[in-house]
Enzyme design. Structure first.
Site, PDB file in Angstrom:
ATOM      1  N   ASP A   1      14.318  59.910   0.255  1.00  0.00           N
ATOM      2  CA  ASP A   1      14.494  58.968   1.363  1.00  0.00           C
ATOM      3  C   ASP A   1      13.953  57.585   1.017  1.00  0.00           C
ATOM      4  OD1 ASP A   1      15.567  61.065   2.712  1.00  0.00           O
ATOM      5  OD2 ASP A   1      13.829  61.433   3.999  1.00  0.00           O
TER       6      ASP A   1
ATOM      7  N   ASP B   1      10.838  51.303  10.309  1.00  0.00           N
ATOM      8  CA  ASP B   1       9.886  50.864  11.336  1.00  0.00           C
ATOM      9  C   ASP B   1       9.206  49.556  10.953  1.00  0.00           C
ATOM     10  OD1 ASP B   1       7.835  51.642   9.446  1.00  0.00           O
ATOM     11  OD2 ASP B   1       8.029  53.688  10.175  1.00  0.00           O
TER      12      ASP B   1
END
Length: 520
Positions: free
Chosen positions: A244, A342
């Site tokens: 990821d 984020d």
């Protein structure tokens, strides 16, 4: 372009409004590696709005100091885009025609003032009115749903290959994919870009790859960060090899338009990497020939705003939502970043907790005393947000997740806000210490007293390639596999329980009988 529906029916997309691909400009010639010129990419994955519309935020509205550069940037956006964004723009215009005249409705708040002329349209999401931001978010969501039910046949000629160049164990995989793409067995003579650090890498051995076949000469090229930032349309397709983190790096490299990204899992988790590397040949062959399914992942645009009014007796709440003098712009932008996971504002190296003000649109939400606050996209809900106690969120939800990190009050619960809101997370002027903002864990900047970060939905979504027909199943399987989500032993039926109890009683009787025999 033709696309196939799940039920086997076919739908035809209309490209009649695309400019003539033969009308190439000088910029097209520079980026001749791509199968589509800049003009063919008109109105791509960027959502464009009418320049005469007003803009939001008085203290967030300051744009570039050079109007000529801003105008040139706007013109460049008009002439660069990929066909996915072109379809998104067409849908937005069609939707606009279905609404009644709203001219008499005041869309702006009393604090909104425009620092941008009508000739220089805004380029950032934070500058949009509430209606503009809502239209943009709605268009991305609606188009993402439609993309989920079709196969997009891409005219791939130039492939961008991303891997951990410093991981010697992955260089061999990179070499294998490069040789397969450059092989003369491929119907299309692909041009492959790898990171420039591999050019002189002995393990990768670029010279031997070219020497195996003279036709490969000139088709193996090298990318760097500057090429990705300035000329993203050079690439038709992105392949990542890793976990990821590698996919997040791809999002970081392409800060504006993102080519479709197909990720092969070679990492430890795999929330975002959906394809098994062992079958990369079959996956790529099918994707190039039969088409791919694209999911548009929501990204955030984060802009650091620096206070221009340092001094005593300043109030951040008053500056951002209170009354102010005409053209009194209290803050100036200091860098914008597109993020997929984020934005975190925390105490950094300071030993004490941070004081953080949170604003939503034109309202002051609250003041937090905590180690920090995490503002996550739905994609990033399984990252820092989850570790801080936030909710799991399906990546197709149009929301913004706000989670405090070790808040000083137990009553501060995670909250979920709509993606049409513009958040501002700042450091009050009377804070004891500064705070630090990080963007996808890569860029980290200090926020001094009076500084804040503006967070809004980005007009540049992340085009992630998914497995056909398994969107929801893949997400549920990923959290079950990586988090053991709701994993427990299955409850027995009453009949099974009764049988087990009888077996236990039988074993007890046998044990007592054996003990009695031993005593005798």
């Amino acid at each position: 372009m033709t696309s196939s529906m799940h039920d086997g029916t076919r739908t035809q997309f209309d490209f009649s409004s695309l400019p003539n691909p033969e009308a190439r400009t000088h910029t097209d010639e520079v980026r001749s590696d791509s199968s589509a010129s800049d003009s063919e990419y008109q109105h791509a994955l960027e959502v464009v709005f009418d320049p005469e519309n007003t803009h939001r935020r008085r203290s967030s509205m300051v744009t570039t100091d050079n109007p000529k550069l801003a105008k040139r940037s706007a013109e460049r956006r008009e002439s660069t885009a990929c066909f996915v964004h072109h379809l998104l723009e067409k849908q937005r215009r069609a939707r606009k025609g279905n609404f009644p005249n709203l001219e008499e409705i005041n869309e702006d708040t009393k604090a909104d003032k425009s620092a941008v002329t009508n000739h220089v349209p805004a380029t950032n999401s934070r500058l949009l009115t509430k209606k503009q931001l809502s239209d943009m978010a709605w268009g991305v969501r609606e188009f993402s749903k439609r993309l989920g039910s079709v196969r997009l046949k891409l005219r791939v000629k130039t492939v961008f290959l991303l891997t951990k160049a410093h991981d010697e164990g992955l260089i061999g995989y990179t070499q294998e994919v490069v040789e397969w793409l450059l092989s003369k067995d491929r119907e299309t003579p692909y041009t492959v870009y790898v990171e420039d650090t591999l050019e002189n890498n002995h393990t990768f051995d670029a010279k031997s790859i070219i020497a195996k076949d003279p036709s490969r000469e000139g088709r193996l090229k090298y990318w760097n960060n500057e090429l990705c930032a300035k000329h993203p349309l050079t690439f038709d397709f992105v392949i990542t090899l890793g976990g990821d983190g590698t996919l997040l790096y791809a999002s970081w490299l392409f800060q504006r338009i993102v080519p479709p990204v197909l990720s092969f899992a070679l990492g430890s988790l795999g929330f975002l990497t959906k394809f098994d590397y062992a079958g990369f040949r079959e996956t790529l062959t099918s994707g190039f020939k039969d088409g791919v399914t694209v999911s548009l992942r929501l990204r955030f645009e984060g802009t650091v705003m620096r206070s221009q009014t340092k001094g005593q007796n300043r109030d951040l709440v008053e500056e951002l939502i209170g009354e102010e003098a005409e053209n009194d712009y209290t803050h100036k932008p200091d860098g914008s970043y597109e993020i997929l996971n984020d934005i975190v504002v925390d105490r950094g190296p300071n030993p004490t907790m941070s004081a953080i003000e949170i604003f939503g649109d034109d309202e002051h939400f609250t003041t937090i005393q905590a180690d920090g606050v995490c503002v996550a996209t739905p994609t990033g809900s399984t990252a820092y947000n989850l570790a801080a106690g936030g909710s799991l969120c399906h990546p197709e939800n149009p929301v913004v997740l706000v989670t405090a990190i070790c808040a000083h009050t137990l009553s501060f619960r995670p909250i979920i806000l709509p993606d049409t809101i513009v958040l501002r997370v700042g450091v009050p002027y009377d804070a004891r210490t500064s705070s630090w903002a990080s963007f996808d864990g890569r860029k980290r900047v200090e926020l001094c007293s009076g500084d804040y970060v503006t967070i809004s939905a980005s007009r540049y979504p992340f085009a992630n390639i998914m497995q056909q027909g398994r969107r929801n199943e893949d997400w549920v399987n990923s959290i079950s596999r990586t988090l053991n989500w709701n994993s427990r032993q299955r409850q027995k039926s009453f009949k099974e329980w009764q049988v087990d109890e009888e077996e236990k009683e039988e074993k007890k009787r046998e044990k007592r009988q054996e003990e009695g025999k031993e005593k005798r």
